[in-house]
Design an enzyme around this catalytic site. Structure first.
Site, PDB file in Angstrom:
ATOM      1  N   SER A 126      59.765  86.298  79.889  1.00  0.00           N
ATOM      2  CA  SER A 126      59.818  85.046  80.643  1.00  0.00           C
ATOM      3  C   SER A 126      59.213  83.945  79.790  1.00  0.00           C
ATOM      4  O   SER A 126      58.112  84.104  79.252  1.00  0.00           O
ATOM      5  CB  SER A 126      59.054  85.184  81.960  1.00  0.00           C
ATOM      6  OG  SER A 126      59.104  83.974  82.699  1.00  0.00           O
ATOM      7  N   HIS A 140      63.483  76.786  80.367  1.00  0.00           N
ATOM      8  CA  HIS A 140      63.090  78.074  80.952  1.00  0.00           C
ATOM      9  C   HIS A 140      64.092  79.128  80.501  1.00  0.00           C
ATOM     10  O   HIS A 140      65.301  78.864  80.426  1.00  0.00           O
ATOM     11  CB  HIS A 140      63.077  77.987  82.480  1.00  0.00           C
ATOM     12  CG  HIS A 140      63.197  79.319  83.165  1.00  0.00           C
ATOM     13  ND1 HIS A 140      64.390  79.770  83.711  1.00  0.00           N
ATOM     14  CD2 HIS A 140      62.296  80.310  83.378  1.00  0.00           C
ATOM     15  CE1 HIS A 140      64.205  80.964  84.240  1.00  0.00           C
ATOM     16  NE2 HIS A 140      62.954  81.321  84.043  1.00  0.00           N
ATOM     17  N   ASN A 142      64.603  83.595  80.949  1.00  0.00           N
ATOM     18  CA  ASN A 142      64.094  84.871  81.444  1.00  0.00           C
ATOM     19  C   ASN A 142      65.215  85.884  81.403  1.00  0.00           C
ATOM     20  O   ASN A 142      66.339  85.590  81.793  1.00  0.00           O
ATOM     21  CB  ASN A 142      63.583  84.718  82.884  1.00  0.00           C
ATOM     22  CG  ASN A 142      63.378  86.050  83.578  1.00  0.00           C
ATOM     23  OD1 ASN A 142      64.262  86.535  84.281  1.00  0.00           O
ATOM     24  ND2 ASN A 142      62.222  86.637  83.383  1.00  0.00           N
ATOM     25  N   THR A 143      64.927  87.072  80.875  1.00  0.00           N
ATOM     26  CA  THR A 143      65.853  88.191  81.038  1.00  0.00           C
ATOM     27  C   THR A 143      65.035  89.427  81.367  1.00  0.00           C
ATOM     28  O   THR A 143      63.889  89.559  80.955  1.00  0.00           O
ATOM     29  CB  THR A 143      66.699  88.453  79.770  1.00  0.00           C
ATOM     30  OG1 THR A 143      65.851  88.648  78.640  1.00  0.00           O
ATOM     31  CG2 THR A 143      67.653  87.304  79.509  1.00  0.00           C
ATOM     32  N   ARG A 144      65.629  90.340  82.113  1.00  0.00           N
ATOM     33  CA  ARG A 144      64.861  91.475  82.624  1.00  0.00           C
ATOM     34  C   ARG A 144      65.797  92.642  82.968  1.00  0.00           C
ATOM     35  O   ARG A 144      67.001  92.466  83.184  1.00  0.00           O
ATOM     36  CB  ARG A 144      64.077  91.077  83.868  1.00  0.00           C
ATOM     37  CG  ARG A 144      64.968  90.550  84.979  1.00  0.00           C
ATOM     38  CD  ARG A 144      64.194  89.852  86.091  1.00  0.00           C
ATOM     39  NE  ARG A 144      65.113  89.269  87.080  1.00  0.00           N
ATOM     40  CZ  ARG A 144      65.645  88.073  86.951  1.00  0.00           C
ATOM     41  NH1 ARG A 144      65.369  87.324  85.899  1.00  0.00           N
ATOM     42  NH2 ARG A 144      66.475  87.607  87.873  1.00  0.00           N
ATOM     43  N   HIS A 174      74.791  74.139  77.222  1.00  0.00           N
ATOM     44  CA  HIS A 174      75.781  74.897  77.983  1.00  0.00           C
ATOM     45  C   HIS A 174      76.796  75.577  77.063  1.00  0.00           C
ATOM     46  O   HIS A 174      77.253  76.687  77.363  1.00  0.00           O
ATOM     47  CB  HIS A 174      76.481  73.985  78.988  1.00  0.00           C
ATOM     48  CG  HIS A 174      75.701  73.779  80.245  1.00  0.00           C
ATOM     49  ND1 HIS A 174      75.840  74.596  81.345  1.00  0.00           N
ATOM     50  CD2 HIS A 174      74.755  72.859  80.575  1.00  0.00           C
ATOM     51  CE1 HIS A 174      75.028  74.185  82.304  1.00  0.00           C
ATOM     52  NE2 HIS A 174      74.354  73.140  81.864  1.00  0.00           N
ATOM     53  N   HIS A 204      64.226  70.860  99.441  1.00  0.00           N
ATOM     54  CA  HIS A 204      63.446  69.811 100.114  1.00  0.00           C
ATOM     55  C   HIS A 204      63.495  68.477  99.368  1.00  0.00           C
ATOM     56  O   HIS A 204      63.118  67.444  99.924  1.00  0.00           O
ATOM     57  CB  HIS A 204      61.998  70.263 100.323  1.00  0.00           C
ATOM     58  CG  HIS A 204      61.206  70.438  99.068  1.00  0.00           C
ATOM     59  ND1 HIS A 204      61.163  71.622  98.380  1.00  0.00           N
ATOM     60  CD2 HIS A 204      60.412  69.573  98.378  1.00  0.00           C
ATOM     61  CE1 HIS A 204      60.372  71.493  97.328  1.00  0.00           C
ATOM     62  NE2 HIS A 204      59.913  70.257  97.301  1.00  0.00           N
TER      63      HIS A 204
END
Length: 304
Positions: A126, A140, A142-144, A174, A204
């Protein structure tokens, strides 16, 4: 999600876990080296007189309710650098038994048999980077891999979070994510881009937290090798997607108005991570090191 556990022996699964965990460590090492090289090469601008940033590495530990070892990882954080105001690159490999809240969340996502046997194993990387120059985008990644006795899957992605948007930067980021997807399935990019647009939306505030990227979860085509290869390529695409943007924007002249925009945008980022982010919730509810889980928060933010 496809159930594929019956075709894999425990030995095969252990080997796959080891390979995944080792890959996340390898990717972490590549990114840390690249980011420290960026720090060394920053010799102009208002932050050039600062010492070149270096990562502070802390080993993290996780224990089960009975006090037994439940895995851990490495928290690598750089603060106050020439290019990066704060960046964290964390890896972890953890295991244990999911609590009732986590079981319910997994069951709601269609994980089979999780209430009958709540054992799990998870490994991943992460990364969140907050930049000194407001014209350089935050990012950001993240790989998991996640495993239960009944199922396994991969997840992750990367998204760009500029406070001052440049259309050409968005297009470059992209395009690199698209190349990683297209080499595996021409349908992946559109699918995972749309998923990122939905996942990284802040309800929100009625807006996205950035300019998107790709996001995928519960990814199990039934072919572990293919899914692992795809996840590796997403990780490999990160540095080509992000580093050229940093090199392009890190010397752009900025003023206090630009810095104010950055701090306000960081407030939006913090709101999302604390209220909606699935990884933050999972890490805190499963007893992982809180400092490592909350590494993604910016060093300074502002609300108007």
């Amino acid at each position: 999600m496809t159930e594929q556990m019956s075709s894999q022996t425990p030995t095969q699964m252990d080997d796959q876990k080891s390979r995944a965990s080792a890959w996340f460590r390898e990717l972490r090492d590549q990114i840390v080296a690249s980011f420290e090289a960026l720090e060394d090469s920053q010799t102009t601008g208002p932050t050039a007189t600062l010492p070149a940033g270096r990562f502070e590495v802390t080993e993290t530990k996780r224990t089960s309710d009975d006090g037994s070892d439940a895995g851990g990882g490495l928290m690598s954080v750089m603060r106050g650098g020439r290019v990066f105001e704060k960046v964290g690159v964390n890896i972890s490999t953890v295991h244990g038994s999911l609590g009732e809240a986590a079981q319910g969340a997994m069951a709601a996502r269609g994980v089979p048999g999780i209430k009958d046997n709540p054992q799990f194993w998870a490994a991943g990387i992460s990364l969140v980077a907050h930049m000194q120059n407001p014209h350089a985008p935050a990012v950001h990644m993240n790989t998991r891999m996640f495993w239960t006795p009944q199922a396994w899957w991969f997840g992750g992605g990367a998204d760009l979070n500029p406070c001052i948007e440049y259309d050409e930067d968005t297009a470059h980021f992209h395009a690199e994510m698209g190349r990683a997807c297209d080499s595996h399935d021409p349908a992946y990019y559109d699918k995972f881009k749309a998923w990122a647009d939905e996942y990284f939306f802040v309800p929100h505030r009625g807006r996205a937290r950035g300019v998107g990227g790709i996001f995928y979860d519960d990814h199990n085509t039934g072919d572990w090798e293919a899914d692992f290869a795809f996840t590796q390529d997403v990780g490999r695409a990160f540095l080509p997607a992000f580093v050229p943007l940093t090199e392009k924007r890190r010397d752009t002249v900025w003023d206090e108005g630009d810095k104010d925009k950055q701090l306000v945008h960081r407030g939006l980022y913090a709101e999302y991570n604390l209220v909606y982010d699935r990884g933050t919730k999972f890490g805190l509810t499963t007893g992982h090191d809180a400092n490592a889980v909350l590494m993604s928060l910016p060093p300074m933010a502002k609300w108007v």
